[in-house]
Design a protein around this motif. Structure first.
Motif, PDB file in Angstrom:
ATOM      1  N   SER A 176       0.831  -1.197   0.000  1.00  0.00           N
ATOM      2  CA  SER A 176       0.000   0.000   0.000  1.00  0.00           C
ATOM      3  C   SER A 176       0.873   1.258   0.000  1.00  0.00           C
ATOM      4  N   GLU A 188       0.793   3.482   1.861  1.00  0.00           N
ATOM      5  CA  GLU A 188       1.031   3.833   3.258  1.00  0.00           C
ATOM      6  C   GLU A 188       2.463   3.533   3.684  1.00  0.00           C
ATOM      7  N   GLU A 215      -2.541   6.524   7.161  1.00  0.00           N
ATOM      8  CA  GLU A 215      -3.556   5.519   6.826  1.00  0.00           C
ATOM      9  C   GLU A 215      -4.740   6.182   6.143  1.00  0.00           C
ATOM     10  N   ALA A 226      -3.768   7.020   2.576  1.00  0.00           N
ATOM     11  CA  ALA A 226      -3.785   5.820   1.734  1.00  0.00           C
ATOM     12  C   ALA A 226      -5.212   5.434   1.372  1.00  0.00           C
ATOM     13  N   ALA A 227      -6.159   5.638   2.307  1.00  0.00           N
ATOM     14  CA  ALA A 227      -7.557   5.320   2.023  1.00  0.00           C
ATOM     15  C   ALA A 227      -8.115   6.252   0.946  1.00  0.00           C
ATOM     16  N   ALA A 278      -6.849   5.175  -2.328  1.00  0.00           N
ATOM     17  CA  ALA A 278      -7.524   3.947  -2.768  1.00  0.00           C
ATOM     18  C   ALA A 278      -8.834   4.271  -3.468  1.00  0.00           C
ATOM     19  N   THR A 279      -9.535   5.335  -3.002  1.00  0.00           N
ATOM     20  CA  THR A 279     -10.780   5.723  -3.671  1.00  0.00           C
ATOM     21  C   THR A 279     -10.534   6.252  -5.086  1.00  0.00           C
ATOM     22  N   GLY A 317      -8.362   4.796  -6.982  1.00  0.00           N
ATOM     23  CA  GLY A 317      -7.847   3.648  -7.711  1.00  0.00           C
ATOM     24  C   GLY A 317      -6.367   3.402  -7.513  1.00  0.00           C
ATOM     25  N   LYS A 347      -4.165   1.780  -5.069  1.00  0.00           N
ATOM     26  CA  LYS A 347      -4.111   0.920  -3.890  1.00  0.00           C
ATOM     27  C   LYS A 347      -2.710   0.400  -3.595  1.00  0.00           C
ATOM     28  N   THR A 348      -1.791   0.520  -4.530  1.00  0.00           N
ATOM     29  CA  THR A 348      -0.418   0.052  -4.312  1.00  0.00           C
ATOM     30  C   THR A 348       0.570   1.138  -4.764  1.00  0.00           C
ATOM     31  N   GLN A 365       0.813   1.160  -8.562  1.00  0.00           N
ATOM     32  CA  GLN A 365      -0.244   1.895  -9.251  1.00  0.00           C
ATOM     33  C   GLN A 365       0.006   3.400  -9.179  1.00  0.00           C
TER      34      GLN A 365
END
Length: 229
Positions: free
Chosen positions: A184, A186, A193, A196-197, A200-201, A203, A205-206, A209
């Motif tokens: 992540s 993160e 955290e 990172a969330a 993730a929204t 797209g 997530k890593t 990416q």
């Protein structure tokens, strides 16, 4: 008196001078005409000859150097034919690179207003294309992803001094690049955290990416060209 060929009387005690004979009347005429001039010059100490008149040089021809020709060629108006229509919204296709760089994220084609708002809020705080181009976390992720392609499994040199302790969190310093880019965002030092969330929204997530995120690459390219526009 009888004059000889030297212009002196025959009974003169002076030695005869070796110069062409001068008639006494010619000598008298010379002293009459030039005598005052010689006298005045001798009073000044020496004869001063007037300098020859200065002749103006011919006009120089103006030669066009290659630099001048190149500058003139650049000054000629040229209509560009390139475009980046697939990277920006249709309403922004006529913008200059400088205008795009300072425009909001939803200028990029594919980033909605909602996603742009999510990235603009804390803790991400990215509001413009220029801010995205200069976002250090995306730059770190891109560097890790790029160098991961050169990594050999279990082949680190014993004396290697490379370190990423200021890029990833403490627990990830001993991991391989392959492990880091598949984790992540993160794990990057400074992303919480909550951050990172939010990524993730969008797209992301890593780390991989994030490092290959096309919007970051577009933003970086637009900003680079904006600084040269």
């Amino acid at each position: 008196k009888i004059w000889d060929r030297t212009g002196l009387p025959l009974h003169s005690p002076h030695p005869r001078k070796l110069h062409p004979p001068v008639h006494p009347m010619s000598r008298l005429a010379f002293l009459t005409n030039v005598g005052p001039l010689v006298s005045s010059q001798s009073r000044l100490g020496s004869a001063v000859s007037s300098p020859p008149p200065r002749v103006a040089p011919p006009p120089r021809r103006h030669l066009h150097s290659s630099r001048t020709v190149c500058a003139a060629a650049k000054a000629t108006a040229v209509t560009p034919t390139f475009n980046i229509n697939n990277a920006v919204m249709k309403s922004c296709e006529a913008m200059s690179f400088k205008e795009m760089a300072d425009a909001p994220l939803d200028t990029l084609q594919g980033i909605s207003v909602r996603r742009a708002t999510t990235l603009a809020n804390a803790p991400i705080g990215i509001k413009t294309i220029r801010q995205l181009a200069n976002w250090k976390f995306a730059a770190w992720a891109e560097a890790l992803v790029t160098l991961q392609a050169t990594e050999e499994a279990k082949a680190r040199h014993e004396g290697a001094m490379m370190s990423i302790e200021h890029v990833v969190d403490k627990g990830w310093e001993g991991k391989t690049l392959t492990e880091i880019i598949n984790a992540s965002p993160e794990v990057l030092q400074g992303i919480s955290e909550e951050g990172a969330a939010r990524l993730a929204t969008a797209g992301l997530k890593t780390v991989k990416q994030l490092g290959k995120w096309k919007y970051y690459r577009w933003a970086k390219s637009i900003t680079l060209l904006a600084d040269k526009e």
